[in-house]
Design an enzyme around this catalytic site. Structure first.
Site, PDB file in Angstrom:
ATOM      1  N   GLY C 156       5.069  -3.382  -7.756  1.00  0.00           N
ATOM      2  CA  GLY C 156       4.660  -2.015  -8.036  1.00  0.00           C
ATOM      3  C   GLY C 156       3.538  -1.982  -9.050  1.00  0.00           C
ATOM      4  N   CYS C 157       2.888  -0.834  -9.139  1.00  0.00           N
ATOM      5  CA  CYS C 157       1.721  -0.717 -10.010  1.00  0.00           C
ATOM      6  C   CYS C 157       2.125  -0.765 -11.486  1.00  0.00           C
ATOM      7  CB  CYS C 157       0.940   0.551  -9.691  1.00  0.00           C
ATOM      8  SG  CYS C 157       1.942   2.051  -9.588  1.00  0.00           S
ATOM      9  N   TYR C 158       3.075   0.100 -11.881  1.00  0.00           N
ATOM     10  CA  TYR C 158       3.533   0.047 -13.278  1.00  0.00           C
ATOM     11  C   TYR C 158       4.052  -1.349 -13.627  1.00  0.00           C
ATOM     12  CZ  TYR C 158       3.400   5.216 -13.779  1.00  0.00           C
ATOM     13  OH  TYR C 158       3.022   6.530 -13.869  1.00  0.00           O
ATOM     14  N   THR C 160       3.318  -4.278 -12.517  1.00  0.00           N
ATOM     15  CA  THR C 160       2.247  -5.259 -12.702  1.00  0.00           C
ATOM     16  C   THR C 160       1.650  -5.163 -14.102  1.00  0.00           C
ATOM     17  OG1 THR C 160       1.700  -5.238 -10.343  1.00  0.00           O
ATOM     18  CG2 THR C 160      -0.029  -5.986 -11.853  1.00  0.00           C
TER      19      THR C 160
END
Lengths: 351, 351, 351, 351
Positions: C156-158, C160
């Site tokens: 996921g973005c957060y 990472t």
């Protein structure tokens, strides 16, 4: 294949940075010198940490550059500084550096007539001899001249967005010469990085204004190129506006058809003219800055107006890319015989 | 002094919210009913928590309102719904609620000619009898008619920005009728709160586009009012654009002077016309959306174009305020005999 | 060299579009199928005109794809849909398509423990057998596992933005396990293209809010990976915020040093860990979303807090690139043995 | 009723402009002097055309003001300049102007301990005698002291957003003193109108960064007031971030409950404390900068964190209004005995 050794003069500003962004991925280019007098000695990543991740030469003063080891120069200096610098480089010392191929992004070599230059820039041109050798670097229009040129005057951002749709129409006499009204809107990067209250975030954000109404310097450049396309003097109306976005220009252009022509004739003309071009496209939908942001693309639509004989042309480009550094690399590619879209085949970042 | 009892129909949208913002501080108004059929039973602060801090009536369905206890109604319903609703209220049951003073913010009562309505809105008008009694509520132009009216059709946002500068010029025959080209740009709140991909943050942000080129519905309204000012039919060119800002319209208008007139004549005409007006000002500097955002003000500049006989007029308003709810309150003030700027004397939030 | 034949499932959304943007310039990739069930039959440029200029396959339904001719699949489907689809593809019909290498950008294969999945996503996992074979695709941490994997769960973005700085610190026991507080802020593209009032331009613009306070689904993923790095269960505090920008995440992370350690120890640890990594850099200056926007880069700073034993770590990425599609291509490159930064060496568009 | 005669020192900046916006509609105030040394002699509408529509005094130098005719002074000078100016005004010439009531918006009189001042502002305080008489102007906390004060130090923007939720909790010992971590994000108007590259539109737009990590000057002010509430020294962690919006602060605050307390206890404490306050509200939904922008309101939520003993408090204000000029007018109202919300009862402009 031997790489072309490139120097960027004025690496400090937005157009210099955009050149670096593009040329980093140009397989035939080596950036060997970055010139920024006021920050000489620094690494560019000290000023622009986003370049941390790339190997780039230390910033230097122009007098510390050995131009005999350079093949091509991109000039991103302010106007006036540009003409003085290139006059020096190309003509002093028996033309010592006359091997250089130059793409100048300033306004200095765009106006062919010294009187026009004086009118719009309010001082005498310092390098009239050079100016005579310069080619106006709009590749889709002047490709063959650019190929043979050593000094290309890279077009202004507003003019690029306006000339691409209008030149083919005028050449084919499809529109009336005295009817052209251009309403352009540009992102704030067009104003550069200069410290002006008008460019502060809080002043620009959530606002739009017109500026330089009736007297913006790009009028000279637009009228020159339209007049050439038309075969006689063209006067235009042109109003630029400042947008609260980083990048992009949208020009909305109002023209009357010449007698006996219809909207289809205009569309067909442009479709034919740009059929083989990678960077320019006619569209039936609404050109949107987002469609071209961060690319070298230009999107154009031609629609019927409310009045019978009126067309409304909308054209969008990225002011820093097709309107400046991307077009400069396109010119570079032409001058050195590379595929014209080398290093320029990127899709827009969406959203 | 007894307060005027006010109902707002369609309190859910941006214009309804803007009315609430303004009327909360209107010393002669009591907001007694908020109508929002789909959210009836809720407190408006459940949907818009920013209204937490204010005492407001619970949302109701329209059939649950006792209009005999209401003095004035602000209509913020979608077009078509508006004409049906007011026809019901004013004419059914022997005109039971014919005491109501109505300010309608929809497009439903703006076009005097039913054929024009049908042309632009693509269906028959349902309340032609009512439409005949409606007054076009541009206070600086129609103040005396508004004073005596019970049904005011509040002007559209784009038309407000265009008509304020053009009507005095046309009345005085200072500009040529066939030369008018209007390039307008509006903040996204003009599109309302409807769920369309086109209105998503990521689609609008960092972009600008033209839309409804040559055929936006506000053309009908602008041409109607300009034709009245001119005494005969006026056709215009009009292109709206979508801006990545919340509020504000900037209209850039290109006109030719009528013979023998100069730029000063146009400026003097508008200066004189608006000399005593609180909300409209001529300026020598560049009108900027930021100067009028969140206010009922309109700023106008008139400048010489590049061509001898051309003027470039720039006008800015807040689309939700002077372009909608602020103007509606201005109309309300006129209809009830209050000072016209009651509750409307706020300076813009800057920045 | 033979190109890898790639299909993108869910080409319609922002991560699908970002994959297309990147893969268009991947010299070893041919995009042979774009799947978007609801728009099958259309050219993608009909929906996204900015892709006009590129040759791309027509959109298809998934049942019309011949996966035997595909080498690699990027999954951009919503969670739940993703697990069902890949279960079908990989296990039905005697594992007919078990040759496929899959990079799944949904959340479906990130949580190793089915109970964790059920806790955070509120339903039973449909493909537990597959989930067991999946590798968590954070290349800087799991490169060797990714190399051998056929099913990579793209982070996921957060997560990472959080895991890159914290995993090395936890592995080296430089920070106390119970002290981790993460305050993250994300651009609106993280919310996808779904039609929600909350995502409308006017609602997001000029505002910031926290959401899913104390209960965002990415907590599960972050805690899982931190717990593995730590060797025992880690609980975190995590608050996401919505920013009025298109792209980018900035995570500000508060941690206490473990006994006897200083700020230098943390900085040295990360410097050493990421010394040879192209995409991750430690910086002394202030990480800024602008420095990494539209790139696969991550910038991290580690600074002393106000309190003696506290460090403040700031990390920035582009949520759609390093936080999604860029990292997916990085994983693809590893899985197929290409240079890890193939097609990912772009500098940010600045400004 | 006789109006209070008001002078604004430093009318040129954003807080001065915000004072003008508010005081224009204050029924008991007459703005009689605007001081802006560098633009003395100009009308303020020459610099800020948006004030065209209002009658305001010409800008003057401070030495040209007759303070004997002034009742109240709002100080919007830079720090250091403020202390020198007020020392002059109040103590020179036998306290000639000691009748003045002063609300100082600079940081100069906020820190009670001269050593703290020196620590955070890096020079000796020039007006220690005055500083002793100053009251920290947070009305909801210090209302009674403000009522009797002649010199109110208007709180900083970040501190206002932090102190309103934390002071009641600390006074009631509901949270542990050493656990406070504050992650704040502010709109760019907080940086003022000063010409710095960092504040240019293109640098701020589409980006967010942390700054002054671990050492922002507002830490001194926050710790001073929290320590008073707590009865002994409080140390905090505080990280400010720059947001690409004009106005607004959101502070996300992480605290541990004191033993035996639950989330309800914190919510009840704040609910009770602010029950009668017009400007401060507890909410169950997500505080959003948009809810308070351009108003004097503060919205606070208190939610359970992921960990058992942790609360996450979110608080939003408008940095220029409740965080500066609105609060200054609130203080003014208290000092002169007006209703505290006089001229401050506006709803936010939404959207």
């Amino acid at each position: 294949m031997k790489k072309i050794k490139v120097a960027i003069l004025g690496a400090y500003g937005y157009t210099g940075l955009e050149l670096i962004r593009i040329l980093i991925n140009h397989q035939f280019v080596e950036i060997v010198e970055l010139v920024a007098n006021s920050n000489a000695g620094q690494k560019i990543s000290q000023i622009f940490p986003h370049l941390n991740h790339f190997n780039l030469p230390v910033l230097k003063k122009i007098e510390d550059i050995d131009f005999s080891k350079i093949d091509a120069v991109f000039g991103c200096l302010p106007h006036t500084a540009s003409q003085a610098t290139f006059l020096d480089l190309l003509t002093k010392e028996n033309g010592k550096y006359s091997h250089l191929k130059i793409i100048d992004l300033s306004a200095d070599f765009r106006l062919e007539n010294p009187d026009d230059y004086k009118h719009w820039y309010e001082h005498d041109h310092l390098a009239i001899s050079l100016q005579k050798t310069a080619v106006y670097g709009l590749p889709e229009i002047n490709r063959n001249l650019i190929k043979k040129s050593s000094l290309v005057a890279n077009p202004g951002c507003y003019p690029t967005s306006v000339l691409l749709p209008l030149i083919p129409l005028l050449r084919n006499q499809l529109i009336t010469v005295d009817s052209i009204i251009i309403d352009s809107k540009s992102g704030t990067s067009g104003a550069g990085r200069s410290l002006k209250t008008n460019n502060l975030f809080c002043e620009v954000n959530e606002s739009v204004k017109a500026y330089s109404v009736g007297k913006h310097r790009h009028i000279g450049e637009i009228e020159q190129e339209l007049s050439k396309a038309n075969g006689s003097k063209v006067l235009i109306e042109f109003t630029p506006h400042l947008l609260p976005i980083n990048r992009g220009i949208i020009s909305t252009i109002y023209v009357n058809f010449a007698k006996n022509y219809q909207i289809d004739d205009l569309q067909n003309c442009l479709n034919t003219f740009y059929d083989d071009e990678f960077f320019v496209t006619l569209t039936d939908s609404e050109p949107n800055i987002k469609n071209v942001a961060s690319t070298n693309l230009c999107e154009i639509s031609v629609k019927r107006g409310r009045k019978n004989n009126q067309a409304i042309i909308v054209s969008v480009i990225d002011n820093l890319c097709k309107g400046a550094s991307g077009q400069a690399v396109q010119n570079f590619n032409i001058m050195f015989g590379f595929d014209e879209n080398t290093a320029l085949k990127f899709a827009p970042t969406f959203p």
